[in-house]
Design a protein around this motif. Structure first.
Motif, PDB file in Angstrom:
ATOM      1  N   ARG A   1       0.835  -1.209   0.000  1.00  0.00           N
ATOM      2  CA  ARG A   1       0.000   0.000   0.000  1.00  0.00           C
ATOM      3  C   ARG A   1       0.867   1.256   0.000  1.00  0.00           C
ATOM      4  NH1 ARG A   1      -3.122  -2.998   3.841  1.00  0.00           N
ATOM      5  NH2 ARG A   1      -2.284  -1.740   5.558  1.00  0.00           N
ATOM      6  N   ARG A   2       1.966   1.218   0.767  1.00  0.00           N
ATOM      7  CA  ARG A   2       2.877   2.358   0.771  1.00  0.00           C
ATOM      8  C   ARG A   2       3.530   2.542  -0.607  1.00  0.00           C
ATOM      9  NH1 ARG A   2       5.548   1.382   5.087  1.00  0.00           N
ATOM     10  NH2 ARG A   2       4.731   3.062   6.407  1.00  0.00           N
TER      11      ARG A   2
ATOM     12  N   HIS B   1       1.061   4.188  -2.838  1.00  0.00           N
ATOM     13  CA  HIS B   1       0.837   5.587  -2.478  1.00  0.00           C
ATOM     14  C   HIS B   1       1.987   6.474  -2.960  1.00  0.00           C
ATOM     15  CE1 HIS B   1      -0.331   9.122  -0.257  1.00  0.00           C
ATOM     16  NE2 HIS B   1       0.869   9.174   0.272  1.00  0.00           N
ATOM     17  N   ARG B   2       3.193   6.029  -2.764  1.00  0.00           N
ATOM     18  CA  ARG B   2       4.348   6.877  -3.079  1.00  0.00           C
ATOM     19  C   ARG B   2       4.664   6.948  -4.577  1.00  0.00           C
ATOM     20  NH1 ARG B   2       8.717   5.689   1.830  1.00  0.00           N
ATOM     21  NH2 ARG B   2       7.382   6.505   3.520  1.00  0.00           N
TER      22      ARG B   2
ATOM     23  N   LEU C   1      -6.663   7.977  -5.493  1.00  0.00           N
ATOM     24  CA  LEU C   1      -6.422   8.566  -4.183  1.00  0.00           C
ATOM     25  C   LEU C   1      -7.740   8.864  -3.483  1.00  0.00           C
ATOM     26  CD1 LEU C   1      -3.560  11.153  -4.869  1.00  0.00           C
ATOM     27  CD2 LEU C   1      -3.455   9.195  -3.318  1.00  0.00           C
TER      28      LEU C   1
ATOM     29  N   ALA D   1      -1.737  11.926   4.355  1.00  0.00           N
ATOM     30  CA  ALA D   1      -2.160  11.221   3.145  1.00  0.00           C
ATOM     31  C   ALA D   1      -1.609   9.794   3.125  1.00  0.00           C
ATOM     32  CB  ALA D   1      -1.694  11.988   1.908  1.00  0.00           C
ATOM     33  N   GLU D   2      -0.363   9.613   3.553  1.00  0.00           N
ATOM     34  CA  GLU D   2       0.200   8.270   3.557  1.00  0.00           C
ATOM     35  C   GLU D   2      -0.476   7.410   4.616  1.00  0.00           C
ATOM     36  OE1 GLU D   2       4.250   7.431   2.427  1.00  0.00           O
ATOM     37  OE2 GLU D   2       4.590   6.546   4.416  1.00  0.00           O
TER      38      GLU D   2
ATOM     39  N   ALA E   1      -3.670   6.314   3.187  1.00  0.00           N
ATOM     40  CA  ALA E   1      -3.497   5.252   2.187  1.00  0.00           C
ATOM     41  C   ALA E   1      -3.203   3.912   2.839  1.00  0.00           C
ATOM     42  CB  ALA E   1      -2.368   5.632   1.229  1.00  0.00           C
TER      43      ALA E   1
ATOM     44  N   ARG F   1       2.217   6.221  -7.146  1.00  0.00           N
ATOM     45  CA  ARG F   1       0.955   6.047  -7.874  1.00  0.00           C
ATOM     46  C   ARG F   1       1.018   6.638  -9.277  1.00  0.00           C
ATOM     47  NH1 ARG F   1      -4.155   4.888  -6.501  1.00  0.00           N
ATOM     48  NH2 ARG F   1      -3.694   4.928  -4.270  1.00  0.00           N
TER      49      ARG F   1
ATOM     50  N   GLN G   1      -7.145   0.087  -4.201  1.00  0.00           N
ATOM     51  CA  GLN G   1      -7.274   1.543  -4.087  1.00  0.00           C
ATOM     52  C   GLN G   1      -6.780   2.188  -5.382  1.00  0.00           C
ATOM     53  OE1 GLN G   1      -4.846   4.287  -1.438  1.00  0.00           O
ATOM     54  NE2 GLN G   1      -6.643   3.999  -0.145  1.00  0.00           N
TER      55      GLN G   1
ATOM     56  N   ARG H   1       1.432  15.415   3.716  1.00  0.00           N
ATOM     57  CA  ARG H   1       1.922  14.162   3.104  1.00  0.00           C
ATOM     58  C   ARG H   1       1.868  13.015   4.104  1.00  0.00           C
ATOM     59  NH1 ARG H   1       5.377  17.912   0.627  1.00  0.00           N
ATOM     60  NH2 ARG H   1       6.968  17.658   2.255  1.00  0.00           N
TER      61      ARG H   1
END
Length: 433
Positions: free
Chosen positions: A323-324, A327-328, A377, A407-408, A411, A330, A374, A404
Motif C-alpha cells: 500500500r505504501r 501511495h508513493r 487517491l 495522506a500516507e 493510504a 501512484r 485503491q 503528506r
C-alpha cells in the motif's frame, strides 16, 4: 506473393498516387495516408474536404503543399504534379518509394521498385539522394523494421558512409525533431528492439543515443547474462512482447533504464562484485538529457526520466508495504511495474534462480493487488489551513510535510476520519512541525 490489392478512394482530377501510398497498395496493404501529385493542390484539397466533411489547410503555401484530415482518420497530402514525373520519382530515397499510380491503375516505376518489393529488398535510388537528405539513413533502418525488408549490400554500405560523414561533420545533421520522428516511428513497432540493433550496425545510434552505446561490452554478472547495452535492448523486446500497447515514454524508459551504469561502475571492496550505485538517479538525468536533445515534449521527457529514476525501487514484502509502494509511486503505475518486469525478464544470469524470479513475481502481484484495492487517491481529510490551525504553525514546508504524512497514513488505512487525522498529527508532532 502479395495480398489482393485493396480498393482506393476516387482519384482527384489528373492526380497520381505517389510514394508510400503507392508502395503499400502494390503490396496489398491498404494505405493509411495518401500522397497525391495533382495539377492544382489547393483546389483538390478543398474539393476533397467538401466531399468528405474534412478539414483542408496549407502545409507550405509557397510550394503549394496542402493537407486534408478526413473524418475517417486518414490524411491526404497534395503536392504539385511535376512536369517530369519520372525524374521526380528518381529523386526519392528508395526504389520501393519511387512509384506512382494512375487513376487507371497503371504503375510508373522508373527505378525497378516493383521487383524490389517482390524480393523484399530495400535499395537506394542513388547514394546522392541519400546524401541530399541524410535523414534517409534513419529511414532505412525504420523501413527495414516496419516493412520487413532488408537493405541490399550497396545500400547498407552507402548508409554507413552517410553515418560516418555525419559523425565527421562533413554532412550536416538533420534537425533533431526529424530524427525524433523517425526514432519514435521505429520504437512504436513491435520489432523496435531489432531496429535499435540495426541503428547500431549502420553507425546511426552513435549519432542518436551515444549514452546508450556506452554500455557496449560492459559486463555485469550476477542476474545479468548480457552487457549493459544488450540488456537495455532486450528489456525493450521483453516489454513489447508482454505489453504491446506500451506508450512511447515507457518504451524510451525501458530502453534507457540502465543508461547510467557505464558512468557509475565500481567494485565492492568486500565481495569483489561489480556495482553500479546510483545508476538509477544518474540514468534519469541522462535520459532527460537524451530525450530533451531529441526535442520530445516536456511531459514525455519527465515521465520517461521518472520511470528510469524509480526502476530500482525495492518491491514490497507484505501488504502494508505494498500500500505504501502504491501511495508513493501512484503516478508512475502501472508503467513502473511493466518496466521492472521487462528489466527482470531481460536478465538471465546465474543469480536469476527460479526462487528469485518467484519472489519478484510475488512482489509485483502485491503491488497490483494494492493498486486494484485503491485505484485512486481517497479524498484528502485535511487542508493546509486545517494543519496550520491544529498545529499553530505558519505557512511553509512543515505544512506540506504534515499533509503528506496524513495522506500516507490514510493510504495505509491508519486513519479514516478527520478526527483520526487530527489525532495522528498531534501524536506525530515533533520540533519544527
Amino acid at each position: 506473393m502479395f495480398r489482393r490489392r485493396p480498393p482506393l478512394p476516387p482519384f482527384p482530377a489528373g492526380a497520381l498516387l505517389v510514394g508510400g501510398a503507392a508502395r503499400d497498395w502494390f503490396r496489398g496493404v491498404a494505405p493509411k495516408d495518401f500522397d497525391w501529385a495533382v495539377p492544382a493542390p489547393a483546389a483538390a484539397a478543398w474539393e476533397l474536404a467538401a466531399q468528405t466533411g474534412g478539414s483542408a489547410f496549407p502545409l507550405d503555401e509557397t510550394r503549394g503543399y496542402w493537407r486534408v484530415h478526413a473524418p475517417d482518420g486518414r490524411q491526404h497530402d497534395f503536392v504539385p504534379l511535376p512536369d517530369d514525373v519520372r525524374g521526380d520519382l528518381l529523386r526519392r530515397d528508395f526504389t520501393v518509394n519511387a512509384l506512382a499510380l494512375t487513376a487507371g491503375r497503371q504503375i510508373i516505376d522508373p527505378a525497378g521498385g516493383q521487383a524490389d518489393l517482390r524480393s523484399r529488398r530495400l535499395r537506394m535510388v542513388s547514394e546522392a539522394n541519400l546524401r541530399d537528405d541524410p535523414l534517409r539513413a534513419w529511414r532505412a533502418a525504420r523501413f527495414e523494421v516496419t516493412l520487413g525488408f532488408r537493405l541490399d549490400p550497396p545500400t547498407e554500405a552507402a548508409v554507413q558512409r552517410v553515418a560516418a560523414d555525419l559523425a565527421a561533420g562533413t554532412l550536416p545533421m538533420p534537425a533533431p525533431e526529424r530524427i525524433r520522428d523517425e526514432m519514435q516511428a521505429l520504437l512504436m513497432h513491435p520489432e523496435a528492439a531489432r531496429g535499435v540493433l540495426r541503428l547500431e550496425d549502420l553507425g546511426l545510434l552513435a549519432l542518436t543515443l551515444p549514452e546508450l552505446r556506452e554500455g557496449r561490452g560492459l559486463t555485469q554478472g550476477g542476474f545479468h547474462h548480457l552487457d549493459v547495452f544488450g540488456h537495455g535492448v532486450e528489456a525493450l523486446h521483453q516489454l513489447l512482447t508482454r505489453f504491446p500497447e506500451a506508450d512511447l515514454p515507457l518504451r524510451w524508459a525501458t530502453l534507457l533504464h540502465d543508461v547510467g551504469k557505464p558512468r557509475t561502475g565500481g567494485t565492492n571492496a568486500e565481495t569483489g562484485h561489480t556495482t553500479f550505485y546510483g545508476h538509477d538517479k544518474l540514468g534519469a538525468a541522462l535520459t532527460r538529457g537524451s530525450l530533451t536533445r531529441l526535442r520530445l515534449p516536456a511531459a514525455e521527457v519527465d515521465r520517461a526520466a521518472a520511470l528510469v529514476g524509480a526502476h530500482m525501487v525495492q518491491l514490497p514484502a507484505g501488504e502494508r508495504e505494498a500500500r505504501r509502494f502504491v501511495h508513493r509511486r501512484r503516478e508512475l503505475l502501472p508503467d513502473l511495474l511493466r518496466l521492472m518486469l521487462a528489466d527482470r525478464e531481460a536478465a538471465r544470469g546465474p543469480q536469476g534462480t527460479l526462487a528469485t524470479r518467484h519472489a519478484y513475481a510475488l512482489g509485483l502481484e502485491r503491488v497490483l493487488a494494492a493498486l486494484e484495492k485503491q485505484p485512486t487517491l481517497p479524498p484528502p481529510l485535511m487542508t493546509g489551513r486545517d494543519v496550520m490551525a491544529l498545529l499553530d504553525i505558519p505557512p511553509g514546508p512543515a505544512v506540506g510535510e504534515a499533509l503528506r504524512a496524513v495522506a500516507e497514513a490514510q493510504a495505509l488505512g491508519e486513519v479514516q476520519t478527520v478526527a483520526q487525522a487530527r489525532s495522528f498529527l498531534l501524536g506525530q508532532r515533533k520540533p519544527g512541525l
